[in-house]
Write a protein that holds these residues in place. Structure first.
Motif, PDB file in Angstrom:
ATOM      1  N   ASP A 197      26.216  -6.662  20.802  1.00 39.35           N
ATOM      2  CA  ASP A 197      24.995  -5.987  20.583  1.00 39.35           C
ATOM      3  C   ASP A 197      24.929  -4.484  20.933  1.00 39.35           C
ATOM      4  OD1 ASP A 197      23.926  -8.459  19.473  1.00 39.35           O
ATOM      5  OD2 ASP A 197      22.842  -8.996  21.267  1.00 39.35           O
ATOM      6  N   THR A 198      25.665  -4.222  21.784  1.00 35.83           N
ATOM      7  CA  THR A 198      25.629  -2.992  22.387  1.00 35.83           C
ATOM      8  C   THR A 198      26.272  -1.984  21.548  1.00 35.83           C
ATOM      9  OG1 THR A 198      25.496  -3.860  24.712  1.00 35.83           O
ATOM     10  CG2 THR A 198      25.835  -1.365  24.514  1.00 35.83           C
ATOM     11  N   LEU A 199      27.518  -2.454  21.131  1.00 37.11           N
ATOM     12  CA  LEU A 199      28.332  -1.594  20.263  1.00 37.11           C
ATOM     13  C   LEU A 199      27.712  -1.302  18.918  1.00 37.11           C
ATOM     14  CD1 LEU A 199      31.074  -0.274  20.011  1.00 37.11           C
ATOM     15  CD2 LEU A 199      31.944  -2.110  18.590  1.00 37.11           C
ATOM     16  N   THR A 200      27.376  -2.574  18.285  1.00 38.48           N
ATOM     17  CA  THR A 200      26.769  -2.305  16.898  1.00 38.48           C
ATOM     18  C   THR A 200      25.486  -1.585  17.104  1.00 38.48           C
ATOM     19  OG1 THR A 200      25.677  -4.689  17.209  1.00 38.48           O
ATOM     20  CG2 THR A 200      27.991  -4.400  15.923  1.00 38.48           C
ATOM     21  N   GLY A 201      24.708  -1.716  18.352  1.00 36.25           N
ATOM     22  CA  GLY A 201      23.319  -1.073  18.535  1.00 36.25           C
ATOM     23  C   GLY A 201      23.700   0.519  18.640  1.00 36.25           C
ATOM     24  N   ILE A 202      24.940   0.756  19.092  1.00 40.06           N
ATOM     25  CA  ILE A 202      25.043   2.208  19.280  1.00 40.06           C
ATOM     26  C   ILE A 202      25.717   2.868  17.818  1.00 40.06           C
ATOM     27  CG2 ILE A 202      26.895   3.908  20.034  1.00 40.06           C
ATOM     28  CD1 ILE A 202      27.139   2.341  22.589  1.00 40.06           C
ATOM     29  N   GLN A 203      26.268   1.927  17.064  1.00 36.73           N
ATOM     30  CA  GLN A 203      26.718   2.146  15.794  1.00 36.73           C
ATOM     31  C   GLN A 203      25.607   2.327  14.665  1.00 36.73           C
ATOM     32  OE1 GLN A 203      29.756  -0.757  15.594  1.00 36.73           O
ATOM     33  NE2 GLN A 203      31.394   0.585  16.050  1.00 36.73           N
ATOM     34  N   MET A 204      24.721   1.803  15.041  1.00 36.46           N
ATOM     35  CA  MET A 204      23.536   1.545  13.802  1.00 36.46           C
ATOM     36  C   MET A 204      22.312   2.357  14.514  1.00 36.46           C
ATOM     37  SD  MET A 204      24.642  -0.648  11.903  1.00 36.46           S
ATOM     38  CE  MET A 204      25.820  -2.062  11.843  1.00 36.46           C
ATOM     39  N   GLY A 205      22.588   2.979  15.613  1.00 31.61           N
ATOM     40  CA  GLY A 205      21.435   3.896  15.986  1.00 31.61           C
ATOM     41  C   GLY A 205      20.312   3.355  16.679  1.00 31.61           C
ATOM     42  N   ARG A 206      20.694   2.064  17.221  1.00 35.15           N
ATOM     43  CA  ARG A 206      19.446   1.528  18.045  1.00 35.15           C
ATOM     44  C   ARG A 206      19.640   1.783  19.384  1.00 35.15           C
ATOM     45  NH1 ARG A 206      21.184  -2.965  14.567  1.00 35.15           N
ATOM     46  NH2 ARG A 206      22.344  -3.722  16.429  1.00 35.15           N
ATOM     47  N   ILE A 207      20.769   2.243  19.846  1.00 35.01           N
ATOM     48  CA  ILE A 207      20.985   2.552  21.354  1.00 35.01           C
ATOM     49  C   ILE A 207      21.730   4.136  21.384  1.00 35.01           C
ATOM     50  CG2 ILE A 207      22.426   1.908  23.104  1.00 35.01           C
ATOM     51  CD1 ILE A 207      22.133  -1.217  22.422  1.00 35.01           C
ATOM     52  N   ASP A 208      21.206   4.808  22.372  1.00 32.85           N
ATOM     53  CA  ASP A 208      21.849   6.042  22.461  1.00 32.85           C
ATOM     54  C   ASP A 208      23.402   6.076  22.810  1.00 32.85           C
ATOM     55  OD1 ASP A 208      19.604   7.486  22.288  1.00 32.85           O
ATOM     56  OD2 ASP A 208      18.837   7.892  23.980  1.00 32.85           O
ATOM     57  N   PRO A 209      23.852   6.869  22.093  1.00 32.92           N
ATOM     58  CA  PRO A 209      25.613   6.688  22.241  1.00 32.92           C
ATOM     59  C   PRO A 209      25.919   7.673  23.264  1.00 32.92           C
ATOM     60  CG  PRO A 209      24.865   8.303  20.598  1.00 32.92           C
ATOM     61  CD  PRO A 209      23.434   7.682  20.811  1.00 32.92           C
ATOM     62  N   PRO A 210      27.011   7.518  23.734  1.00 34.78           N
ATOM     63  CA  PRO A 210      27.676   8.219  24.890  1.00 34.78           C
ATOM     64  C   PRO A 210      28.175   9.705  24.130  1.00 34.78           C
ATOM     65  CG  PRO A 210      28.704   5.876  25.224  1.00 34.78           C
ATOM     66  CD  PRO A 210      27.611   5.865  23.868  1.00 34.78           C
ATOM     67  N   GLU A 211      28.063  10.482  24.670  1.00 26.73           N
ATOM     68  CA  GLU A 211      28.220  11.726  24.114  1.00 26.73           C
ATOM     69  C   GLU A 211      29.501  11.850  23.242  1.00 26.73           C
ATOM     70  OE1 GLU A 211      27.804  15.180  26.699  1.00 26.73           O
ATOM     71  OE2 GLU A 211      28.433  16.671  25.139  1.00 26.73           O
ATOM     72  N   GLY A 212      29.495  12.270  21.881  1.00 24.85           N
ATOM     73  CA  GLY A 212      30.602  12.657  21.110  1.00 24.85           C
ATOM     74  C   GLY A 212      30.899  11.493  20.184  1.00 24.85           C
ATOM     75  N   TRP A 213      30.224  10.203  20.444  1.00 25.62           N
ATOM     76  CA  TRP A 213      30.755   8.821  19.743  1.00 25.62           C
ATOM     77  C   TRP A 213      30.220   8.902  18.338  1.00 25.62           C
ATOM     78  CZ3 TRP A 213      30.916   3.607  22.951  1.00 25.62           C
ATOM     79  CH2 TRP A 213      31.819   3.965  23.977  1.00 25.62           C
ATOM     80  N   ILE A 214      28.945   9.417  18.251  1.00 19.51           N
ATOM     81  CA  ILE A 214      28.481   9.334  16.782  1.00 19.51           C
ATOM     82  C   ILE A 214      28.483  10.718  15.957  1.00 19.51           C
ATOM     83  CG2 ILE A 214      26.370   8.909  15.545  1.00 19.51           C
ATOM     84  CD1 ILE A 214      27.876   6.208  16.520  1.00 19.51           C
ATOM     85  N   TYR A 215      29.230  10.639  14.902  1.00 20.76           N
ATOM     86  CA  TYR A 215      29.260  11.836  14.001  1.00 20.76           C
ATOM     87  C   TYR A 215      28.163  11.631  13.103  1.00 20.76           C
ATOM     88  CZ  TYR A 215      33.393  13.526  16.004  1.00 20.76           C
ATOM     89  OH  TYR A 215      34.430  14.147  17.127  1.00 20.76           O
ATOM     90  N   GLU A 216      27.172  12.549  12.664  1.00 16.85           N
ATOM     91  CA  GLU A 216      26.340  12.267  11.599  1.00 16.85           C
ATOM     92  C   GLU A 216      26.813  13.167  10.256  1.00 16.85           C
ATOM     93  OE1 GLU A 216      22.189  12.919  12.551  1.00 16.85           O
ATOM     94  OE2 GLU A 216      21.628  12.896  10.461  1.00 16.85           O
TER      95      GLU A 216
END
Ligand code: PLP
Ligand code: COI
Length: 341
Positions: free
Chosen positions: A320-339
């Protein structure tokens, strides 16, 4: 941008050509500019290094639509680094990290209409790959190469949702000590085809490979790393220099320790310990985290307390946490998400 008219929720993990792919050629000691093309065919010498001596490597990544409608991808810098390592080990020219990331983002953008909508359960799978395209007949590296990035919309790698998969310990080895297990070489997968076909014929979803030197330690499956959870909630993952350093596994271990506050251990895991774990899962870009219901070996069947019909509580939290980060529901650690803009 209008999305393609696909049955997003029923996609399988299969190849479907999309509109654009990135292509660049290495010739006379340098890479050309590279371009997006609609041409999905590759024309190479009949004696190309990849055809004669399997000189090829690849990466696997995904693009997601977030809850608020952005298109993002996950830690492409880590795939770029691993790709550089694969190229070096196979005597292929390195495609520089920054250019790799730039080309991935450009290819996703060009295929935006194929990025599955939020909530569909599907994602856009991204497959960067390089191969020796120039002719070789003596055993040596080719002197010409092609680097391409294709994309394809995919559903789950393992069918059956949250139902755990059945694994068996393989009689075959995946990676030799000091071999190529730590890189993403096509040859690692070619040699795994026979054992996976046999496993499927015998009713198993995947193989568990043991270390080739002693056959006492857990390595990984043909396409994912292992995560285990002890009865007191510690997340354990095998440490080995003959397994692929999974981006998903490294991210999950970070999530476990720094977001969920769990105890984590990356260490050698002996097969004799497996029966004592409360939860088991396999993790990777394609697999995300798939719960494992059982592991079968010559000594019998190990059934985990959780995993038959549902994910265990710790694996569920990680998922839930990993997919939450990937799908924008949870704030990602810095540098994990590239828009992708
Ligand atoms: N191990 C193997 C052999 C794989 O093929 C993969 C898939 O990429 C993984 C592990 C998981 O790696 P990642 O999380 O970087 O996708
Ligand atoms: C991935 O998870 O991206 C992989 O490459 C695993 C498998 C589909 C080859």
């Amino acid at each position: 941008m209008e999305k393609k008219n696909l049955d997003w929720s029923n996609l399988s993990f299969a190849y479907m050509p999309t509109d654009y792919r990135f292509v660049t050629n290495f010739k006379d000691g340098k890479w050309d500019e590279g371009e997006l093309t609609k041409d999905d065919k590759v024309v190479i010498s009949e004696c190309a290094g990849v055809l004669q001596y399997s000189q090829s490597c690849f990466e696997g990544m995904k693009a997601y639509t977030t809850e608020d409608g952005r298109i993002v991808t996950f830690r492409p810098d880590l795939n770029a680094e691993r790709f550089e390592n694969s190229c070096r080990r196979l005597e292929m020219p390195v495609y520089p990290k920054e250019k790799f990331v730039e080309a991935v983002l450009k290819t996703i953008k060009a295929n935006e209409a194929y990025v599955p909508p939020y909530g569909s359960g599907a994602t856009l799978y991204i497959r960067p790959y390089m191969f020796g395209s120039g002719p070789v007949i003596g055993v040596k590296p080719a002197d010409e190469y092609q680097f391409r990035i294709l994309t394809t919309p995919v559903g789950p790698y393992f069918k059956g949702g949250m139902k755990g998969i059945k694994i068996r310990v393989s009689d075959y080895d995946r990676a030799a000590p000091r071999g190529t297990g730590h890189i993403k070489a096509g040859l690692n997968y070619a040699m795994s085809l026979y054992p996976i076909v046999k496993a499927h014929e015998d009713g198993f979803n995947e193989n568990m490979y043991l270390d080739a030197a002693t056959r006492t330690k857990v390595e990984e499956t043909g396409g994912a790393n292992f995560l285990f959870v002890t009865k007191d909630g510690t997340v354990v993952t095998p440490k080995s220099n003959t397994i692929l350093p999974s981006v998903t596994r490294r991210s999950l271990m970070y999530v476990a320790e720094h977001i969920l506050g769990l105890k984590t251990e990356e260490r050698e895991v002996y097969f004799t310990e497996v029966k004592d774990f409360a939860e088991c899962g396999v993790c990777g870009t394609a697999a995300v985290i798939s719960p494992v219901a059982s592991v079968t070996s010559k000594d019998g069947v190990i059934e985990f307390p959780y995993g038959k019909d549902e994910m265990g509580p710790t694996i569920k939290k990680l998922y839930d946490t990993l997919t939450g980060i990937q799908m924008g529901r949870i704030d990602p650690p810095e540098g994990w998400i590239y828009e992708i803009k």
